[in-house]
Design a protein around this motif. Structure first.
Motif, short mmCIF file in Angstrom:
data_model
loop_
_atom_site.label_atom_id
_atom_site.label_comp_id
_atom_site.label_asym_id
_atom_site.label_seq_id
_atom_site.Cartn_x
_atom_site.Cartn_y
_atom_site.Cartn_z
N ASN A 244 -77.99 -44.58 39.15
CA ASN A 244 -78.67 -43.30 39.05
C ASN A 244 -77.92 -42.11 38.79
O ASN A 244 -78.18 -41.38 38.04
CB ASN A 244 -79.94 -43.05 40.05
CG ASN A 244 -81.34 -43.59 39.73
OD1 ASN A 244 -81.49 -43.38 38.45
ND2 ASN A 244 -82.00 -43.98 40.62
N LEU B 168 -83.78 -42.15 37.72
CA LEU B 168 -84.06 -40.93 37.56
C LEU B 168 -84.63 -40.38 36.44
O LEU B 168 -84.23 -41.04 35.22
CB LEU B 168 -82.73 -39.92 37.77
CG LEU B 168 -82.21 -40.20 39.28
CD1 LEU B 168 -80.99 -39.20 39.31
CD2 LEU B 168 -83.04 -39.73 40.28
N GLU C 242 -84.21 -31.79 36.32
CA GLU C 242 -83.97 -31.03 37.57
C GLU C 242 -82.97 -32.00 38.26
O GLU C 242 -82.10 -31.88 38.79
CB GLU C 242 -85.30 -30.99 38.21
CG GLU C 242 -84.87 -30.52 39.39
CD GLU C 242 -86.56 -30.45 40.32
OE1 GLU C 242 -86.28 -29.63 41.38
OE2 GLU C 242 -87.39 -30.59 39.95
N ASP C 243 -83.42 -33.65 38.27
CA ASP C 243 -82.63 -34.33 39.02
C ASP C 243 -81.36 -34.68 38.46
O ASP C 243 -80.38 -34.86 39.14
CB ASP C 243 -83.58 -35.85 39.00
CG ASP C 243 -84.62 -35.88 39.98
OD1 ASP C 243 -84.61 -35.26 40.79
OD2 ASP C 243 -85.55 -36.73 39.65
N LYS D 259 -78.78 -31.83 39.29
CA LYS D 259 -78.49 -31.90 40.89
C LYS D 259 -77.36 -32.98 41.12
O LYS D 259 -76.79 -32.51 42.01
CB LYS D 259 -79.80 -32.42 41.51
CG LYS D 259 -80.92 -31.29 42.11
CD LYS D 259 -81.85 -31.95 42.79
CE LYS D 259 -83.09 -30.86 42.96
NZ LYS D 259 -84.21 -31.63 43.82
#
Length: 159
Positions: free
Chosen positions: A21, A79, A83-84, A87
């Motif tokens: 991910n 994911l 936004e993910d 991050k």
């Protein structure tokens, strides 16, 4: 040891899914960088670079799908929000890059980060005896090392 439906240790598969991910997030940022430089490139090398960047983003798009599907195969959820991605991504973000040398450096810097992550996953997948992930990482690494070599040659720099 609890084994998942593809015969791998469930705990190791979960960890590999998490690492994949992270790779997925970084690939998504790399992909968007490639789209941006494809759209914005200017100068005498426009035609060659515009086509090359399209080739690279098409390849990155395929790899994004492969990584996401491997995450699912390992029993995890890929994911799927920007936004993910932001991050966890370490790939540099390029914005408004229209100059050829800056675009190529962004690609090299991005690939260096992707290669670092892929080598970590390669090691972990080897430990987990996960040949599917191992093979994918090995293929990605081989292709991306060649791309770095070519980009460095274009920059007239040593590897």
């Amino acid at each position: 040891m609890r084994v998942n439906s593809i015969g791998l240790d469930a705990g190791q598969s979960k960890q590999l899914g998490e690492q994949l991910n992270i790779l997925l997030a970084n690939f998504q940022v790399y992909y968007m960088n490639l789209r941006g430089i494809h759209w914005n490139i200017k100068g005498k090398r426009f035609f060659d670079l515009h086509a090359k960047f399209e080739e690279l983003y098409d390849d990155a798009n395929l790899k994004v799908d492969m990584v996401a599907e491997r995450v699912l195969t390992l029993g995890e959820v890929p994911l799927h929000t920007f936004e993910d991605y932001i991050k966890v991504s370490k790939v540099p973000q390029g914005k408004n890059i229209s100059q050829d040398e800056k675009a190529i450096r962004l690609i090299v810097d991005s690939l260096k980060e992707l290669l670092r992550i892929e080598r970590e996953i390669l090691h972990a997948s080897d430990e987990a005896k996960d040949e599917g992930t191992n093979s994918m990482m090995s293929d990605f690494i081989t292709q991306q090392e060649k791309t770095v070599w070519m980009m460095k040659a274009w920059l007239a720099e040593e590897i």
